[in-house]
Design an enzyme around this catalytic site. Structure first.
Site, mmCIF file in Angstrom:
data_model
loop_
_atom_site.group_PDB
_atom_site.id
_atom_site.type_symbol
_atom_site.label_atom_id
_atom_site.label_comp_id
_atom_site.label_asym_id
_atom_site.label_seq_id
_atom_site.Cartn_x
_atom_site.Cartn_y
_atom_site.Cartn_z
ATOM 1 C CB ILE A 27 -25.214 110.892 57.587
ATOM 2 C CG1 ILE A 27 -25.941 112.243 57.702
ATOM 3 C CG2 ILE A 27 -24.811 110.389 58.972
ATOM 4 C CD1 ILE A 27 -27.281 112.193 58.402
ATOM 5 C CG ASP A 64 -24.881 105.170 47.327
ATOM 6 O OD1 ASP A 64 -24.751 105.739 48.426
ATOM 7 O OD2 ASP A 64 -25.526 105.657 46.379
ATOM 8 C CB ALA A 82 -33.523 106.446 53.634
ATOM 9 C CE1 TYR A 125 -36.579 110.441 56.259
ATOM 10 C CE2 TYR A 125 -36.975 112.087 57.948
ATOM 11 C CZ TYR A 125 -36.136 111.175 57.337
ATOM 12 O OH TYR A 125 -34.869 110.989 57.806
ATOM 13 C CE LYS A 152 -34.934 106.946 57.446
ATOM 14 N NZ LYS A 152 -33.698 106.192 57.242
ATOM 15 C CG PHE A 200 -32.550 115.846 67.367
ATOM 16 C CD1 PHE A 200 -32.375 114.570 67.893
ATOM 17 C CD2 PHE A 200 -33.700 116.529 67.695
ATOM 18 C CE1 PHE A 200 -33.332 113.991 68.731
ATOM 19 C CE2 PHE A 200 -34.656 115.963 68.545
ATOM 20 C CZ PHE A 200 -34.465 114.698 69.055
ATOM 21 C CG ASN A 201 -32.221 119.847 62.241
ATOM 22 O OD1 ASN A 201 -33.023 119.324 63.001
ATOM 23 N ND2 ASN A 201 -32.593 120.598 61.226
ATOM 24 C CG LEU A 241 -30.919 127.536 58.181
ATOM 25 C CD1 LEU A 241 -31.703 128.533 57.334
ATOM 26 C CD2 LEU A 241 -31.308 127.664 59.648
ATOM 27 C CG ASP A 285 -40.497 123.924 59.264
ATOM 28 O OD1 ASP A 285 -40.030 122.779 59.147
ATOM 29 O OD2 ASP A 285 -40.077 124.910 58.621
#
Ligand code: UFG
Length: 339
Positions: A14, A33, A76, A142, A146, A170-171, A191, A287
């Site tokens: 991201i 980084d 992270a 996790y 955060k 979200f994902n 996924l 999940d």
């Protein structure tokens, strides 16, 4: 010019898409980084300060050597399962690392901060779609780390006047629509890239983690949001902070559209024109059956609108990247222990 935007974790998935968005909007960036997870090639030539967030002196030196206008914090650890088996690593990287950044900001008078946060801070909320006012009760380390980061921001604002925006993703999925950069994790656990690897005959099958959930087709539902849309939200958060005081603000970033695991598989088949072999497997511990977010607040306050909102477009961009770079950035190294 307004100074440099320091992007921690800017060589990651991201982070690199956000670096690209910042540069395309005419900003100066500096990536911080250690390339333990990220890829030098993902920087597309953006300048890099190569070192660890856990190295306080290094972080301080970076702030002293540059005129930093704002910090975007992506660096992270982000695997729920690993956070359960190795919590120390998560608290060290995700809390101590964040504190090193914040302390260097206080010391050098930098006031603007955008945090990569997550829907995992909500745990298993009682209502869907998830809105920002729901209680944050993470169910794994996790999510806890955060949430602590968000508390740090609240407290550093009170004490030091530090302004911040926390973006609860979200994902995250998809890739740069021009396929210049994309997703490359080793090992891959997410996924969409896994299903794409099956379509590319690089993996034999995908295991569906449970088909007995209380959902339409029995598989888990997630809210997939395009990585370029996430990047755009970061740029908007910066503009909002430059325009006036935002205090401490948090926004969800999702599409309010739930997609099941089987729907993702079907979409990859449709986009690729190939068949994807799937095998039904056991549930993956931790999940939740359904996670869908409302992004009404960021739409109303920052004018954010997903440009790549539907799952087909998300998968198309991911497919293009994986077809162009089947080996990702081609810099795979054996996994090492970092910290
Ligand atoms: N899944 C499978 N088979 C696989 C991989 C995943 O069936 O081989 C399923 C999962 O069970 C889940 C869905 O596909 O239902 C999505 O799984 P991902 O691993 O791609 O993503 P998660 O929803 O588990 O994780 C994401 C982010 C995390 C964040 C979490 C919050 O990657 O950083 O959402 O719940 F913490």
């Amino acid at each position: 010019m307004t100074g440099t935007i320091l992007v921690s974790g800017g060589a990651g998935y991201i982070g690199s898409h956000t670096v690209l968005a910042l540069r395309e909007s005419g900003r100066d960036v500096l990536v911080l980084d250690d390339l333990s997870e990220g890829h030098a090639a993902a920087l597309l030539g953006a300048p890099l300060a190569n070192g660890s967030m856990l190295d306080r002196e290094f972080v301080r030196d970076v702030f002293r050597a540059h005129r930093i206008a704002a910090v975007f914090h992506f660096a992270a650890r982000c695997y729920v399962g690993e956070s359960v088996t190795d919590p120390g690593r998560y608290y060290r990287h995700n809390v101590v690392g964040t504190m090193n950044l914040l302390d260097a900001m206080v010391e050098t008078g930098v006031k603007r901060f955008v945090l990569s946060s997550t829907c995992a801070t909500y745990g298993e909320p009682e209502r869907m779609p998830i809105t920002e006012d729901l209680p944050q009760r993470p169910i794994n380390p996790y999510g806890a780390t955060k949430l602590i980061d968000e508390w740090l921001l609240r407290d550093y604002h009170r004490a030091h006047g530090l302004e911040s925006v926390a973006l609860r993703y979200f994902n995250a999925a998809g890739a740069d629509p021009q396929a210049r950069i994309g997703e490359d994790h080793e090992p891959e656990t997410h996924l969409i890239p896994i299903v794409i690897q099956v379509a590319q005959a690089r993996r034999e099958h995908v295991t569906v983690f449970g088909n007995d959930y209380p959902t339409q087709d029995g598989t888990c539902i997630r809210d997939y949001v395009h990585v370029t849309d996430l990047a755009d939200a970061h740029v908007r958060a910066l503009l909002a902070m430059e325009k006036g005081s935002v205090g401490v603000r948090a926004y969800n970033l999702g599409n309010t559209a739930g997609t099941s695991v089987l729907e993702v598989i079907r979409t990859v088949e449709q986009v690729s024109g190939r068949r994807v072999k799937s095998v039904m497997g056991a549930r993956r511990p931790g999940d939740p059956p359904r996670l869908v977010g409302s992004s009404a607040r960021i739409q109303a306050e920052l004018g954010w609108q997903p440009r790549f909102g539907d799952i087909k477009t998300i998968v198309e961009t991911a497919w293009r990247w994986h077809e162009r770079r089947p080996d990702g950035y081609g810099d795979r190294r054996p996994t090492t222990a970092h910290g």
